[in-house]
Motif scaffolding. Structure first.
Motif, PDB file in Angstrom:
ATOM      1  N   ARG A   1       0.843  -1.206   0.000  1.00  0.00           N
ATOM      2  CA  ARG A   1       0.000   0.000   0.000  1.00  0.00           C
ATOM      3  C   ARG A   1       0.872   1.248   0.000  1.00  0.00           C
ATOM      4  O   ARG A   1       0.596   2.198  -0.736  1.00  0.00           O
ATOM      5  N   VAL A   2       1.915   1.247   0.803  1.00  0.00           N
ATOM      6  CA  VAL A   2       2.821   2.394   0.863  1.00  0.00           C
ATOM      7  C   VAL A   2       3.472   2.610  -0.502  1.00  0.00           C
ATOM      8  O   VAL A   2       3.593   3.748  -0.967  1.00  0.00           O
ATOM      9  N   GLU A   3       3.868   1.547  -1.163  1.00  0.00           N
ATOM     10  CA  GLU A   3       4.485   1.668  -2.489  1.00  0.00           C
ATOM     11  C   GLU A   3       3.510   2.287  -3.483  1.00  0.00           C
ATOM     12  O   GLU A   3       3.896   3.151  -4.277  1.00  0.00           O
ATOM     13  N   LYS A   4       2.262   1.849  -3.437  1.00  0.00           N
ATOM     14  CA  LYS A   4       1.248   2.404  -4.338  1.00  0.00           C
ATOM     15  C   LYS A   4       1.027   3.890  -4.052  1.00  0.00           C
ATOM     16  O   LYS A   4       0.963   4.711  -4.968  1.00  0.00           O
ATOM     17  N   LEU A   5       0.923   4.234  -2.775  1.00  0.00           N
ATOM     18  CA  LEU A   5       0.729   5.637  -2.402  1.00  0.00           C
ATOM     19  C   LEU A   5       1.950   6.479  -2.767  1.00  0.00           C
ATOM     20  O   LEU A   5       1.811   7.610  -3.242  1.00  0.00           O
ATOM     21  N   ALA A   6       3.127   5.932  -2.552  1.00  0.00           N
ATOM     22  CA  ALA A   6       4.358   6.650  -2.904  1.00  0.00           C
ATOM     23  C   ALA A   6       4.392   6.935  -4.403  1.00  0.00           C
ATOM     24  O   ALA A   6       4.797   8.028  -4.829  1.00  0.00           O
ATOM     25  N   GLU A   7       3.946   5.983  -5.184  1.00  0.00           N
ATOM     26  CA  GLU A   7       3.883   6.179  -6.644  1.00  0.00           C
ATOM     27  C   GLU A   7       2.903   7.299  -6.986  1.00  0.00           C
ATOM     28  O   GLU A   7       3.214   8.198  -7.774  1.00  0.00           O
ATOM     29  N   GLN A   8       1.725   7.265  -6.374  1.00  0.00           N
ATOM     30  CA  GLN A   8       0.710   8.288  -6.656  1.00  0.00           C
ATOM     31  C   GLN A   8       1.177   9.683  -6.257  1.00  0.00           C
ATOM     32  O   GLN A   8       1.052  10.639  -7.036  1.00  0.00           O
ATOM     33  N   TYR A   9       1.714   9.793  -5.051  1.00  0.00           N
ATOM     34  CA  TYR A   9       2.134  11.107  -4.575  1.00  0.00           C
ATOM     35  C   TYR A   9       3.392  11.609  -5.280  1.00  0.00           C
ATOM     36  O   TYR A   9       3.531  12.809  -5.520  1.00  0.00           O
ATOM     37  N   SER A  10       4.293  10.732  -5.634  1.00  0.00           N
ATOM     38  CA  SER A  10       5.471  11.184  -6.375  1.00  0.00           C
ATOM     39  C   SER A  10       5.073  11.640  -7.779  1.00  0.00           C
ATOM     40  O   SER A  10       5.670  12.572  -8.321  1.00  0.00           O
ATOM     41  N   GLU A  11       4.044  11.017  -8.349  1.00  0.00           N
ATOM     42  CA  GLU A  11       3.522  11.475  -9.641  1.00  0.00           C
ATOM     43  C   GLU A  11       2.914  12.871  -9.506  1.00  0.00           C
ATOM     44  O   GLU A  11       3.121  13.734 -10.367  1.00  0.00           O
ATOM     45  N   ARG A  12       2.148  13.096  -8.444  1.00  0.00           N
ATOM     46  CA  ARG A  12       1.567  14.413  -8.208  1.00  0.00           C
ATOM     47  C   ARG A  12       2.675  15.454  -8.029  1.00  0.00           C
ATOM     48  O   ARG A  12       2.570  16.576  -8.542  1.00  0.00           O
ATOM     49  N   PHE A  13       3.704  15.081  -7.300  1.00  0.00           N
ATOM     50  CA  PHE A  13       4.849  15.968  -7.102  1.00  0.00           C
ATOM     51  C   PHE A  13       5.456  16.327  -8.462  1.00  0.00           C
ATOM     52  O   PHE A  13       5.737  17.491  -8.740  1.00  0.00           O
ATOM     53  N   ALA A  14       5.641  15.326  -9.299  1.00  0.00           N
ATOM     54  CA  ALA A  14       6.241  15.540 -10.621  1.00  0.00           C
ATOM     55  C   ALA A  14       5.376  16.446 -11.488  1.00  0.00           C
ATOM     56  O   ALA A  14       5.903  17.268 -12.247  1.00  0.00           O
ATOM     57  N   VAL A  15       4.069  16.332 -11.384  1.00  0.00           N
ATOM     58  CA  VAL A  15       3.167  17.200 -12.156  1.00  0.00           C
ATOM     59  C   VAL A  15       3.377  18.658 -11.758  1.00  0.00           C
ATOM     60  O   VAL A  15       3.437  19.543 -12.619  1.00  0.00           O
ATOM     61  N   VAL A  16       3.501  18.902 -10.464  1.00  0.00           N
ATOM     62  CA  VAL A  16       3.744  20.275  -9.993  1.00  0.00           C
ATOM     63  C   VAL A  16       5.076  20.785 -10.535  1.00  0.00           C
ATOM     64  O   VAL A  16       5.163  21.898 -11.068  1.00  0.00           O
ATOM     65  N   ILE A  17       6.114  19.971 -10.418  1.00  0.00           N
ATOM     66  CA  ILE A  17       7.438  20.358 -10.913  1.00  0.00           C
ATOM     67  C   ILE A  17       7.394  20.656 -12.410  1.00  0.00           C
ATOM     68  O   ILE A  17       7.925  21.673 -12.872  1.00  0.00           O
ATOM     69  N   ASP A  18       6.748  19.776 -13.163  1.00  0.00           N
ATOM     70  CA  ASP A  18       6.646  19.967 -14.612  1.00  0.00           C
ATOM     71  C   ASP A  18       5.886  21.251 -14.955  1.00  0.00           C
ATOM     72  O   ASP A  18       6.277  21.998 -15.857  1.00  0.00           O
ATOM     73  N   PHE A  19       4.798  21.506 -14.238  1.00  0.00           N
ATOM     74  CA  PHE A  19       4.012  22.717 -14.471  1.00  0.00           C
ATOM     75  C   PHE A  19       4.863  23.961 -14.236  1.00  0.00           C
ATOM     76  O   PHE A  19       4.881  24.882 -15.059  1.00  0.00           O
ATOM     77  N   LEU A  20       5.575  23.985 -13.120  1.00  0.00           N
ATOM     78  CA  LEU A  20       6.418  25.137 -12.810  1.00  0.00           C
ATOM     79  C   LEU A  20       7.509  25.320 -13.860  1.00  0.00           C
ATOM     80  O   LEU A  20       7.764  26.443 -14.317  1.00  0.00           O
ATOM     81  N   TYR A  21       8.133  24.218 -14.261  1.00  0.00           N
ATOM     82  CA  TYR A  21       9.203  24.278 -15.249  1.00  0.00           C
ATOM     83  C   TYR A  21       8.686  24.766 -16.603  1.00  0.00           C
ATOM     84  O   TYR A  21       9.260  25.673 -17.213  1.00  0.00           O
ATOM     85  N   GLU A  22       7.610  24.167 -17.078  1.00  0.00           N
ATOM     86  CA  GLU A  22       7.070  24.503 -18.401  1.00  0.00           C
ATOM     87  C   GLU A  22       6.575  25.942 -18.473  1.00  0.00           C
ATOM     88  O   GLU A  22       6.559  26.544 -19.550  1.00  0.00           O
ATOM     89  N   ASN A  23       6.179  26.487 -17.342  1.00  0.00           N
ATOM     90  CA  ASN A  23       5.683  27.862 -17.303  1.00  0.00           C
ATOM     91  C   ASN A  23       6.707  28.842 -16.751  1.00  0.00           C
ATOM     92  O   ASN A  23       6.388  30.001 -16.484  1.00  0.00           O
ATOM     93  N   ASN A  24       7.940  28.362 -16.592  1.00  0.00           N
ATOM     94  CA  ASN A  24       9.054  29.185 -16.136  1.00  0.00           C
ATOM     95  C   ASN A  24       8.710  29.949 -14.852  1.00  0.00           C
ATOM     96  O   ASN A  24       8.948  31.140 -14.729  1.00  0.00           O
ATOM     97  N   ILE A  25       8.131  29.218 -13.897  1.00  0.00           N
ATOM     98  CA  ILE A  25       7.741  29.802 -12.611  1.00  0.00           C
ATOM     99  C   ILE A  25       8.783  29.414 -11.574  1.00  0.00           C
ATOM    100  O   ILE A  25       9.069  28.237 -11.387  1.00  0.00           O
ATOM    101  N   LYS A  26       9.332  30.403 -10.921  1.00  0.00           N
ATOM    102  CA  LYS A  26      10.297  30.183  -9.850  1.00  0.00           C
ATOM    103  C   LYS A  26       9.618  30.510  -8.524  1.00  0.00           C
ATOM    104  O   LYS A  26       8.905  31.496  -8.398  1.00  0.00           O
TER     105      LYS A  26
END
Length: 90
Positions: free
Chosen positions: A64-89
């Motif tokens: 269960r922890v592995e599944k949750l870690a996958e989900q939350y790390s994906e959400r984290f990556a979406v935020v990072i990608d959004f900030l990067y693609e929109n040049n937001i610091k």
């Protein structure tokens, strides 16, 4: 090496994985703090995943922890990608 310690404020709460809006709020605030603390450096999804797994090493339900870690790390990556693609610091 990136500092993921701001995630502790979210992971320490017993309901961190509930999906409750307050837990999600804590998650996103922690994500912001990780980004700021690491001076907007590149942060890999795998590193976030590993941090969540390691933090929950004592949890008996590792699948269960592995599944949750996958989900939350994906959400984290979406935020990072959004900030990067929109040049937001932060």
């Amino acid at each position: 090496m990136n500092d993921f310690s701001p995630l502790n404020t979210w992971l320490r709460v017993s309901t961190w994985d509930s999906g409750h809006p307050k837990d999600d709020e804590r998650f996103y605030k922690a994500v912001k703090q990780v980004i700021v603390k690491n001076d907007n450096r590149t942060i890999s999804q795998e590193d976030v995943y590993r941090y969540i797994i390691d933090f929950n090493a004592d949890n008996k339900n590792s699948a269960r922890v592995e599944k949750l870690a996958e989900q939350y790390s994906e959400r984290f990556a979406v935020v990072i990608d959004f900030l990067y693609e929109n040049n937001i610091k932060l």
